[in-house]
Design a protein around this motif. Structure first.
Motif, PDB file in Angstrom:
ATOM      1  N   PRO A   1      -6.233  -3.718  -2.732  1.00  0.00           N
ATOM      2  CA  PRO A   1      -4.902  -3.608  -2.117  1.00  0.00           C
ATOM      3  C   PRO A   1      -4.917  -4.221  -0.722  1.00  0.00           C
ATOM      4  O   PRO A   1      -5.942  -4.191  -0.028  1.00  0.00           O
ATOM      5  CB  PRO A   1      -4.655  -2.104  -2.069  1.00  0.00           C
ATOM      6  CG  PRO A   1      -6.015  -1.494  -2.028  1.00  0.00           C
ATOM      7  CD  PRO A   1      -6.927  -2.420  -2.781  1.00  0.00           C
TER       8      PRO A   1
ATOM      9  N   ARG B   1       6.515   6.607   5.240  1.00  0.00           N
ATOM     10  CA  ARG B   1       5.111   6.722   4.833  1.00  0.00           C
ATOM     11  C   ARG B   1       4.719   8.187   4.742  1.00  0.00           C
ATOM     12  O   ARG B   1       3.872   8.573   3.935  1.00  0.00           O
ATOM     13  CB  ARG B   1       4.219   5.985   5.846  1.00  0.00           C
ATOM     14  CG  ARG B   1       2.750   5.947   5.452  1.00  0.00           C
ATOM     15  CD  ARG B   1       1.997   4.940   6.298  1.00  0.00           C
ATOM     16  NE  ARG B   1       1.828   5.372   7.670  1.00  0.00           N
ATOM     17  CZ  ARG B   1       0.727   5.989   8.124  1.00  0.00           C
ATOM     18  NH1 ARG B   1      -0.272   6.262   7.314  1.00  0.00           N
ATOM     19  NH2 ARG B   1       0.642   6.315   9.389  1.00  0.00           N
TER      20      ARG B   1
ATOM     21  N   LEU C   1     -11.210  -1.044  -0.225  1.00  0.00           N
ATOM     22  CA  LEU C   1     -10.239  -0.978   0.872  1.00  0.00           C
ATOM     23  C   LEU C   1     -10.623  -1.859   2.066  1.00  0.00           C
ATOM     24  O   LEU C   1     -10.014  -1.752   3.125  1.00  0.00           O
ATOM     25  CB  LEU C   1     -10.076   0.471   1.324  1.00  0.00           C
ATOM     26  CG  LEU C   1      -9.477   1.419   0.262  1.00  0.00           C
ATOM     27  CD1 LEU C   1      -9.595   2.871   0.712  1.00  0.00           C
ATOM     28  CD2 LEU C   1      -8.021   1.064  -0.012  1.00  0.00           C
TER      29      LEU C   1
ATOM     30  N   ALA D   1      -8.693   3.319   6.316  1.00  0.00           N
ATOM     31  CA  ALA D   1      -7.677   3.901   5.444  1.00  0.00           C
ATOM     32  C   ALA D   1      -8.259   5.047   4.634  1.00  0.00           C
ATOM     33  O   ALA D   1      -7.587   6.064   4.414  1.00  0.00           O
ATOM     34  CB  ALA D   1      -7.115   2.827   4.510  1.00  0.00           C
TER      35      ALA D   1
ATOM     36  N   ILE E   1      -7.613  -4.131   3.273  1.00  0.00           N
ATOM     37  CA  ILE E   1      -6.318  -3.477   3.302  1.00  0.00           C
ATOM     38  C   ILE E   1      -5.465  -3.878   4.507  1.00  0.00           C
ATOM     39  O   ILE E   1      -4.244  -3.896   4.441  1.00  0.00           O
ATOM     40  CB  ILE E   1      -6.492  -1.932   3.265  1.00  0.00           C
ATOM     41  CG1 ILE E   1      -5.162  -1.250   2.958  1.00  0.00           C
ATOM     42  CG2 ILE E   1      -7.110  -1.402   4.537  1.00  0.00           C
ATOM     43  CD1 ILE E   1      -4.605  -1.564   1.613  1.00  0.00           C
TER      44      ILE E   1
ATOM     45  N   PRO F   1      -2.177   3.968   5.057  1.00  0.00           N
ATOM     46  CA  PRO F   1      -1.980   4.521   3.713  1.00  0.00           C
ATOM     47  C   PRO F   1      -0.780   5.450   3.623  1.00  0.00           C
ATOM     48  O   PRO F   1      -0.335   5.997   4.637  1.00  0.00           O
ATOM     49  CB  PRO F   1      -3.275   5.318   3.492  1.00  0.00           C
ATOM     50  CG  PRO F   1      -3.639   5.790   4.862  1.00  0.00           C
ATOM     51  CD  PRO F   1      -3.253   4.663   5.790  1.00  0.00           C
TER      52      PRO F   1
ATOM     53  N   GLY G   1      -2.195  -1.871   6.924  1.00  0.00           N
ATOM     54  CA  GLY G   1      -3.329  -1.126   6.387  1.00  0.00           C
ATOM     55  C   GLY G   1      -3.175   0.379   6.414  1.00  0.00           C
ATOM     56  O   GLY G   1      -4.142   1.104   6.153  1.00  0.00           O
TER      57      GLY G   1
ATOM     58  N   SER H   1      -2.111  -5.009   2.859  1.00  0.00           N
ATOM     59  CA  SER H   1      -0.793  -4.852   3.483  1.00  0.00           C
ATOM     60  C   SER H   1      -0.863  -5.383   4.902  1.00  0.00           C
ATOM     61  O   SER H   1      -1.934  -5.764   5.387  1.00  0.00           O
ATOM     62  CB  SER H   1      -0.367  -3.386   3.483  1.00  0.00           C
ATOM     63  OG  SER H   1      -1.198  -2.623   4.340  1.00  0.00           O
TER      64      SER H   1
ATOM     65  N   PHE I   1       0.857  -1.190   0.000  1.00  0.00           N
ATOM     66  CA  PHE I   1       0.000   0.000   0.000  1.00  0.00           C
ATOM     67  C   PHE I   1       0.890   1.237   0.000  1.00  0.00           C
ATOM     68  O   PHE I   1       0.756   2.123   0.836  1.00  0.00           O
ATOM     69  CB  PHE I   1      -0.909  -0.025   1.238  1.00  0.00           C
ATOM     70  CG  PHE I   1      -2.115   0.867   1.145  1.00  0.00           C
ATOM     71  CD1 PHE I   1      -2.646   1.251  -0.068  1.00  0.00           C
ATOM     72  CD2 PHE I   1      -2.730   1.319   2.304  1.00  0.00           C
ATOM     73  CE1 PHE I   1      -3.768   2.066  -0.144  1.00  0.00           C
ATOM     74  CE2 PHE I   1      -3.856   2.130   2.255  1.00  0.00           C
ATOM     75  CZ  PHE I   1      -4.371   2.501   1.016  1.00  0.00           C
TER      76      PHE I   1
ATOM     77  N   MET J   1       2.308   0.721  -5.519  1.00  0.00           N
ATOM     78  CA  MET J   1       0.892   0.377  -5.635  1.00  0.00           C
ATOM     79  C   MET J   1       0.130   1.480  -6.352  1.00  0.00           C
ATOM     80  O   MET J   1      -0.729   1.228  -7.213  1.00  0.00           O
ATOM     81  CB  MET J   1       0.298   0.140  -4.241  1.00  0.00           C
ATOM     82  CG  MET J   1      -1.184  -0.212  -4.209  1.00  0.00           C
ATOM     83  SD  MET J   1      -2.336   1.202  -4.251  1.00  0.00           S
ATOM     84  CE  MET J   1      -1.910   2.047  -2.734  1.00  0.00           C
TER      85      MET J   1
END
Length: 581
Positions: free
Chosen positions: A266, A430, A454, A370, A457, A273, A271, A268, A224, A228
């Motif tokens: 998506p 991030r 989502l 998210a 996620i 973003p 989760g 991960s 994510f 992506m």
């Protein structure tokens, strides 16, 4: 004739060559030398990441405003004359000092930067080829042999190149061994003709042109992050387009003629973003520390005695927290609903950097959806919402990163402490390496249109069934027939599976810093082997040196101090050779 080999001629290798030529010319030593350049892709100067033919959906992740890649002055010697080349800002014909600070930052396609890199490289290489100072080899280097500690050989997939005096490796991303999960998925996809696995997000044309990809597909995407986003944008633009409609106060909408639902799933491990960078220079300036605080910060974290005594990254946090707290306290729209003092904010900053899952009224909740987090961050990045402490920390850290990278590369910390420092920097990416605002607006537009789902996620349960990959989370279930792995390999040297690196490990030419990191180099980039009494005439710049240095992936680092330091030492090596011969 002295021979130098450079393996990997992307942005870093191209700039390293350029600096070597500049240094040799300045020392009147651009004589009796031949430089062999090896690039597997044939993309000399731009490499695979900045390929000219890649899809326009692949954006660079640094605004052109700060992409201050310096120009090159003319080089004139008795043997070669090379014309000057403009800086990136001159090349795009933009003077950012005269532009309004409210102008929205631009993040162009990678191919555009690739064009700059290719033109720059060609302007350098053509005179050098004519003077027979360099040669180009579209070959994959698979082994380096050091014979009698006197002569280096490069063995490629097609031939053997002999008698090198020294070699520079700037090889960038390397393949790593697949996890057990991906190995299982690979076997499953090969055994099931209705499913397709793509083990890499690039090039995007691999899946864009695949027969199994249709508007009716359901595509799971592992990861994510930035890759992506490139994947989602490329596929979404294949079936429709993104549009800005400011009259209705909608920043971005997605339109398509197809009846599409749940096209993207998506997923991960956490989760969380990616977080967008500020929209423009004005908003970005809110988070920029003063020059005085940056100088003080560098002095603190660069203190060798402090580094030697450090038992954890606490010294870095203690130096950073006052800077971030000061910036946050001065924000007109800071979300300081509890009216915390500057000292209380400093403590909270250090707590959050140690554990980003902590809950606090000043921090964006990690437990919320998210989609809600992306909407919150998009509003902060555009100046339309109060700024949370975590968003502020991330942006201030981004402004401090060049100082961190400069002060803490080749530090006196223990290996264990430096591993923690690198992990700390990675945990901020991030925020600090976040995408443009527009990328988040595109994801939100797809989510609103029920095209980006989502619900899976955050660490879903995944089962392989006859129909495909079945995802389950919180009582909901979705099945994908296509899965794309967008998680890029980390520079963990022991997991790298390229023959060149494996052979160097087997031959003892490189020394691993730490099981989770890269190899040991000195300040000029030269390898430090397992034999302390052995000086290895091989240098390495880039992500596989992560562990000796920090901050290796950014394009600005490719044009930074490390290639210049290597070029200065390589020039001195050549001058010493000339004096002896």
């Amino acid at each position: 004739m002295r021979k130098v080999g450079i393996i990997g001629i992307g942005p870093r290798g191209g700039y390293a060559l350029e600096r070597l030529i500049v240094e040799l010319a300045e020392q009147n030593s651009l004589i009796n030398i031949h430089i062999s350049l090896f690039e597997t892709t044939g993309n000399f100067g731009n490499g695979q990441v900045y390929d000219l033919d890649q899809n326009a959906s692949n954006w660079i992740n640094i605004t052109e405003r700060v992409l201050a890649l310096e120009g090159r002055k003319a080089i004139n010697t008795e043997t070669v004359k090379i014309k000057p080349f403009p800086s990136y800002h001159e090349w795009i014909n933009k003077d950012f000092s005269t532009l309004s600070e409210n102008e929205i930052d631009t993040y162009p396609p990678r191919a555009k930067l690739g064009k700059f890199l290719v033109e720059r490289f060609q302007s350098l290489i053509k005179p050098l080829l004519k003077a027979k100072i360099v040669s180009l080899h579209k070959e994959q280097a698979i082994k380096i042999e050091w014979i009698d500690y006197n002569q280096l050989q490069i063995i490629t997939d097609s031939t053997r190149h002999n008698a090198f005096d020294e070699i520079l490796l700037t090889i960038g991303h390397q393949s790593t061994e697949l996890s057990n999960q991906l190995l299982d998925w690979d076997k499953y996809a090969k055994d099931n003709e209705n499913t397709t696995l793509f083990k890499s997000p690039y090039p995007v044309d691999n899946f864009l042109n695949h027969n199994n990809l249709t508007s009716k597909s359901t595509i799971a995407i592992r990861g994510f992050g930035l890759a992506m986003i490139d994947v989602v944008r490329a596929i979404a633009e294949k079936f429709g387009g993104f549009y800005i409609n400011q009259k209705e106060n909608v920043l971005c909408t997605y339109q398509t003629e197809h009846a599409i639902k749940n096209l993207f799933i998506p997923f991960s491990l956490d989760g969380l973003p990616p977080v967008p960078k500020p929209l423009n220079a004005r908003i970005d300036s809110w988070f920029k520390p003063s020059k005085a605080s940056i100088l003080s910060f560098e002095k603190q974290i660069g203190n060798t005695q402090i580094q030697k005594d450090a038992e954890s990254p606490h010294f870095l946090l203690a130096a950073f927290a006052p800077i971030a707290a000061s910036v946050f306290s001065k924000l007109k729209n800071a979300n300081n609903i509890q009216n915390l003092s500057k000292q209380e904010i400093e403590k909270l900053i250090m707590l959050w950097l140690n554990d980003q899952s902590i809950a606090h009224a000043l921090i964006t909740p990690t437990k919320q959806s998210a989609e809600k987090s992306m909407r919150n961050f998009e509003a902060m990045a555009t100046g339309n919402a109060t700024v949370s402490l975590d968003y502020c920390i991330g942006q201030v850290w981004r402004h401090c990163q060049p100082t961190i990278y400069r002060a803490l590369s080749f530090n006196d910390c223990s290996d264990e402490v430096f591993v923690e420092i690198i992990a700390l920097d990675e945990s901020t990416k991030r925020y600090s390496y976040g995408p443009p605002v527009e990328s988040i607006q595109q994801l939100l537009a797809l989510a609103k249109a029920d095209i980006l789902n989502l619900n899976m996620i955050n660490d879903p349960n995944i089962e392989l069934i006859t129909e495909g990959w079945q995802f389950e989370h919180s009582g909901k279930s979705l099945t994908a027939t296509i899965l794309i792995d967008s998680v890029l390999d980390s520079p963990k040297i022991n997991a790298v599976r390229s023959p060149l690196v494996q052979n160097m490990l087997d031959d003892g030419l490189i020394k691993v810093v730490h099981d989770d990191l890269g190899v040991t180099t000195n300040k000029n980039g030269y390898l430090i082997s397992n034999n302390k009494n052995q000086k290895v005439p091989i240098a390495l710049l880039g992500r596989l040196a992560k562990g000796t240095i920090i901050g290796v992936d950014a394009i600005l680092e490719c044009f930074g101090a490390r290639p210049r330091q290597w070029a200065q030492k390589a020039t001195q090596n050549h001058m010493d050779w000339l004096n002896k011969n």
